[in-house]
Design a protein around this motif. Structure first.
Motif, PDB file in Angstrom:
ATOM      1  N   ILE A  25       0.335  -1.090   0.317  1.00  0.00           N
ATOM      2  CA  ILE A  25       0.414   0.237  -0.237  1.00  0.00           C
ATOM      3  C   ILE A  25       0.540   1.319  -0.195  1.00  0.00           C
ATOM      4  CG2 ILE A  25      -1.649  -0.932   0.948  1.00  0.00           C
ATOM      5  CD1 ILE A  25      -1.122  -0.159   3.793  1.00  0.00           C
ATOM      6  N   CYS A  26       2.030   1.030  -0.385  1.00  0.00           N
ATOM      7  CA  CYS A  26       3.272   2.220  -0.320  1.00  0.00           C
ATOM      8  C   CYS A  26       3.077   3.155  -1.251  1.00  0.00           C
ATOM      9  CB  CYS A  26       4.239   1.604   0.364  1.00  0.00           C
ATOM     10  SG  CYS A  26       5.039   0.952  -1.454  1.00  0.00           S
ATOM     11  N   THR A  27       3.120   4.204  -1.361  1.00  0.00           N
ATOM     12  CA  THR A  27       3.405   5.064  -2.357  1.00  0.00           C
ATOM     13  C   THR A  27       4.759   6.135  -2.245  1.00  0.00           C
ATOM     14  OG1 THR A  27       1.095   5.169  -3.351  1.00  0.00           O
ATOM     15  CG2 THR A  27       3.044   7.087  -4.138  1.00  0.00           C
ATOM     16  N   MET A  28       6.167   5.796  -2.799  1.00  0.00           N
ATOM     17  CA  MET A  28       7.287   6.076  -2.415  1.00  0.00           C
ATOM     18  C   MET A  28       8.148   6.062  -3.161  1.00  0.00           C
ATOM     19  SD  MET A  28       8.480   3.086   0.355  1.00  0.00           S
ATOM     20  CE  MET A  28       9.938   3.258   0.846  1.00  0.00           C
ATOM     21  N   GLN A  29       9.344   6.487  -3.259  1.00  0.00           N
ATOM     22  CA  GLN A  29      10.990   6.389  -3.839  1.00  0.00           C
ATOM     23  C   GLN A  29      10.866   4.288  -3.504  1.00  0.00           C
ATOM     24  OE1 GLN A  29      13.740   9.035  -5.099  1.00  0.00           O
ATOM     25  NE2 GLN A  29      12.945  10.478  -3.620  1.00  0.00           N
ATOM     26  N   LEU A  30      11.795   4.370  -4.590  1.00  0.00           N
ATOM     27  CA  LEU A  30      11.443   2.101  -4.035  1.00  0.00           C
ATOM     28  C   LEU A  30      12.350   2.231  -5.328  1.00  0.00           C
ATOM     29  CD1 LEU A  30      10.984   0.339  -1.800  1.00  0.00           C
ATOM     30  CD2 LEU A  30       9.431  -0.684  -3.208  1.00  0.00           C
ATOM     31  N   PHE A  31      13.720   1.464  -4.942  1.00  0.00           N
ATOM     32  CA  PHE A  31      15.030   1.035  -6.048  1.00  0.00           C
ATOM     33  C   PHE A  31      14.795   1.398  -7.288  1.00  0.00           C
ATOM     34  CE2 PHE A  31      12.232  -2.691  -3.672  1.00  0.00           C
ATOM     35  CZ  PHE A  31      13.311  -3.166  -2.730  1.00  0.00           C
ATOM     36  N   GLY A  32      14.908   2.237  -7.276  1.00  0.00           N
ATOM     37  CA  GLY A  32      15.714   3.291  -8.362  1.00  0.00           C
ATOM     38  C   GLY A  32      13.893   4.058  -9.296  1.00  0.00           C
ATOM     39  N   GLY A  33      12.845   4.169  -8.710  1.00  0.00           N
ATOM     40  CA  GLY A  33      11.372   4.572  -9.338  1.00  0.00           C
ATOM     41  C   GLY A  33      10.761   5.047  -7.842  1.00  0.00           C
ATOM     42  N   ALA A  34       9.455   5.262  -9.181  1.00  0.00           N
ATOM     43  CA  ALA A  34       8.872   5.663  -7.395  1.00  0.00           C
ATOM     44  C   ALA A  34       7.393   4.234  -7.636  1.00  0.00           C
ATOM     45  CB  ALA A  34       7.734   6.484  -8.048  1.00  0.00           C
TER      46      ALA A  34
ATOM     47  N   LEU B 257      11.367  -3.139   6.692  1.00  0.00           N
ATOM     48  CA  LEU B 257      12.235  -2.018   7.581  1.00  0.00           C
ATOM     49  C   LEU B 257      13.690  -2.442   7.085  1.00  0.00           C
ATOM     50  CD1 LEU B 257      10.665  -1.679   9.078  1.00  0.00           C
ATOM     51  CD2 LEU B 257      11.984  -2.151  10.974  1.00  0.00           C
ATOM     52  N   GLY B 258      14.635  -1.100   5.749  1.00  0.00           N
ATOM     53  CA  GLY B 258      15.825  -0.945   5.369  1.00  0.00           C
ATOM     54  C   GLY B 258      16.016  -0.868   4.589  1.00  0.00           C
ATOM     55  N   THR B 259      14.226  -0.079   3.889  1.00  0.00           N
ATOM     56  CA  THR B 259      14.439   0.265   1.807  1.00  0.00           C
ATOM     57  C   THR B 259      15.574   1.132   2.544  1.00  0.00           C
ATOM     58  OG1 THR B 259      12.516   0.737   2.426  1.00  0.00           O
ATOM     59  CG2 THR B 259      13.024  -1.393   1.497  1.00  0.00           C
ATOM     60  N   LYS B 260      15.483   2.328   1.278  1.00  0.00           N
ATOM     61  CA  LYS B 260      16.584   3.169   1.429  1.00  0.00           C
ATOM     62  C   LYS B 260      16.250   4.493   1.733  1.00  0.00           C
ATOM     63  CE  LYS B 260      20.043   6.340  -0.441  1.00  0.00           C
ATOM     64  NZ  LYS B 260      21.062   6.329   0.815  1.00  0.00           N
ATOM     65  N   TYR B 261      14.842   4.140   1.076  1.00  0.00           N
ATOM     66  CA  TYR B 261      13.145   5.780   1.397  1.00  0.00           C
ATOM     67  C   TYR B 261      12.412   5.509   2.845  1.00  0.00           C
ATOM     68  CZ  TYR B 261      16.761   8.072  -1.134  1.00  0.00           C
ATOM     69  OH  TYR B 261      18.068   8.288  -2.112  1.00  0.00           O
ATOM     70  N   GLY B 262      12.850   4.509   3.189  1.00  0.00           N
ATOM     71  CA  GLY B 262      11.341   3.844   3.820  1.00  0.00           C
ATOM     72  C   GLY B 262      11.543   3.497   5.493  1.00  0.00           C
ATOM     73  N   LEU B 263      11.180   2.932   6.029  1.00  0.00           N
ATOM     74  CA  LEU B 263      11.379   2.705   7.421  1.00  0.00           C
ATOM     75  C   LEU B 263      13.140   2.529   8.113  1.00  0.00           C
ATOM     76  CD1 LEU B 263       7.918   0.945   8.935  1.00  0.00           C
ATOM     77  CD2 LEU B 263       8.780   2.979   9.413  1.00  0.00           C
ATOM     78  N   PRO B 264      13.976   3.193   9.076  1.00  0.00           N
ATOM     79  CA  PRO B 264      14.178   2.295   9.600  1.00  0.00           C
ATOM     80  C   PRO B 264      14.950   0.537   9.776  1.00  0.00           C
ATOM     81  CG  PRO B 264      14.368   3.903  10.198  1.00  0.00           C
ATOM     82  CD  PRO B 264      12.770   3.991   9.426  1.00  0.00           C
ATOM     83  N   ALA B 265      16.043  -0.434   9.412  1.00  0.00           N
ATOM     84  CA  ALA B 265      15.432  -0.768  10.523  1.00  0.00           C
ATOM     85  C   ALA B 265      16.294  -0.727  11.736  1.00  0.00           C
ATOM     86  CB  ALA B 265      16.815  -2.067   9.875  1.00  0.00           C
ATOM     87  N   THR B 266      15.621  -0.059  12.760  1.00  0.00           N
ATOM     88  CA  THR B 266      15.724  -0.048  13.831  1.00  0.00           C
ATOM     89  C   THR B 266      14.349  -0.191  15.180  1.00  0.00           C
ATOM     90  OG1 THR B 266      14.842   2.392  13.946  1.00  0.00           O
ATOM     91  CG2 THR B 266      16.998   2.181  13.279  1.00  0.00           C
ATOM     92  N   THR B 267      15.586  -1.350  16.222  1.00  0.00           N
ATOM     93  CA  THR B 267      14.570  -1.099  17.380  1.00  0.00           C
ATOM     94  C   THR B 267      13.664   0.300  17.217  1.00  0.00           C
ATOM     95  OG1 THR B 267      16.642  -1.812  18.525  1.00  0.00           O
ATOM     96  CG2 THR B 267      13.676  -1.535  19.401  1.00  0.00           C
ATOM     97  N   GLU B 268      13.543   1.419  17.133  1.00  0.00           N
ATOM     98  CA  GLU B 268      12.742   1.947  17.593  1.00  0.00           C
ATOM     99  C   GLU B 268      11.562   2.085  16.071  1.00  0.00           C
ATOM    100  OE1 GLU B 268      16.771   3.714  19.082  1.00  0.00           O
ATOM    101  OE2 GLU B 268      15.837   2.517  17.533  1.00  0.00           O
ATOM    102  N   ALA B 269      11.647   1.702  14.976  1.00  0.00           N
ATOM    103  CA  ALA B 269      11.017   1.956  14.019  1.00  0.00           C
ATOM    104  C   ALA B 269       9.859   0.429  13.578  1.00  0.00           C
ATOM    105  CB  ALA B 269      11.969   1.603  12.235  1.00  0.00           C
ATOM    106  N   MET B 270      10.466  -0.162  14.507  1.00  0.00           N
ATOM    107  CA  MET B 270       9.941  -1.595  14.862  1.00  0.00           C
ATOM    108  C   MET B 270       8.823  -1.187  15.420  1.00  0.00           C
ATOM    109  SD  MET B 270       9.585  -5.267  13.885  1.00  0.00           S
ATOM    110  CE  MET B 270      11.324  -5.773  13.162  1.00  0.00           C
TER     111      MET B 270
END
Length: 290
Positions: free
Chosen positions: A127-136, A190-203
């Motif tokens: 359900i995301c709309t975002m920059q992802l893997f070089g495109g949108a 978690l951990g995509t370039k412009y998405g939620l970071p792979a961190t405890t806080e984000a989880m």
């Protein structure tokens, strides 16, 4: 602790990594799925690839082949088939209003062609709309509304994949409007370039945004795979492993196959004091019927 179920994402849709045993042919994909199930995975997340080139495929016959081969030998493991392809926009350099090379935008009917044909237990709903893997990645409300109703009408359970913070607000609205069912499980990517970071806080944040008692799976991309698996378990969630997310067990140590990744995941569950749910137990948890 409730039992923890394991999802194995056996191949994904990214470019082929340098791995001697990376699966892309139907027979190999099916065997990787079966071996992952034997190792403890309750859910197999299914993408398919061209059997000659290994590039990601969206062809119905490729899905039919892989799903059929798995079901010939295992009718208990839960199949969670992707609906992700078909939402990628890359603008033309000459005219940004026009699609450029790499754009792949499908109608709802095309995105769900294989789901309506095969009627798997589950399917993803990005359900995301975002920059992802070089495109949108573009998943606007009219498209998601149509997809959500079509998936429910087909008797398939949607898994809601959330890549960034706004997805949880979107999911709340979709659930309130009946587009996604009240028992839909969530997956935190978690951990995509412009998405939620792979961190405890984000989880922790992600868990706090979903309905109380909802089932969730948290996972991290690449080197974050097993650290985020452990974090998900500690927060009462489930885990996802597999070659879609990483080909390594740890830095510099390639996994031989998907089953080995599942075994490491199960070991983390056990060492944290939990138990791995069987496919049957996972079906009961998610309200899935055979």
């Amino acid at each position: 602790m409730a039992k923890t179920f394991i999802t194995c994402a056996i191949t994904g849709s990214s470019p082929m990594p340098k791995h001697p045993n990376f699966p892309f042919r139907p027979e190999h994909l099916a065997q990787e799925a079966l071996d992952a199930a034997d190792a403890g995975a309750s859910i197999i997340h299914v993408h398919v690839r061209n059997s000659e080139t290994g590039v990601p495929s969206q062809e119905l016959e490729d899905y039919r082949k892989v799903v059929g081969l798995i079901r010939e030998k295992n009718n208990e493991v839960i199949l969670n088939v992707t609906t992700g392809p078909g939402c990628t926009w890359i603008p033309s350099e000459e005219d940004p209003a026009m699609p450029g090379p790499g754009t792949m935008m499908f109608t709802a009917e095309r995105r769900l062609e294989h789901i309506l044909d095969l009627k798997p237990d589950m399917c993803t709903l990005d359900i995301c709309t975002m920059q992802l893997f070089g495109g949108a990645a573009i998943n606007l409300k009219p498209m998601i509304t149509k997809l959500g109703h079509m998936i429910q009408d087909a008797g398939v359970l949607s898994e809601i994949e959330c890549f960034e913070a706004g997805d949880f607000v979107f999911a709340d609205d979709l659930m309130a409007e009946g587009v996604i069912p009240k028992n839909a499980p969530f997956t935190f990517v978690l951990g995509t370039k412009y998405g939620l970071p792979a961190t405890t806080e984000a989880m922790q944040y992600s868990k706090n945004q979903i309905p109380r008692g909802a089932h969730f799976t948290g996972f991290g991309i690449s080197r974050h795979s097993f650290p985020m698996a452990a974090q998900s378990i500690l927060l009462g969630g489930n885990i996802r492993v597999g070659f879609e997310d990483t080909i390594y067990l740890r830095k510099g140590m390639l996994a031989n196959n998907n089953a080995e990744l599942v075994t490491w995941g199960a070991d983390i569950i056990h060492k944290l004091g939990g138990d791995v749910a069987t496919a049957g137990e996972t079906r009961e948890m998610l309200g899935l019927t055979r």
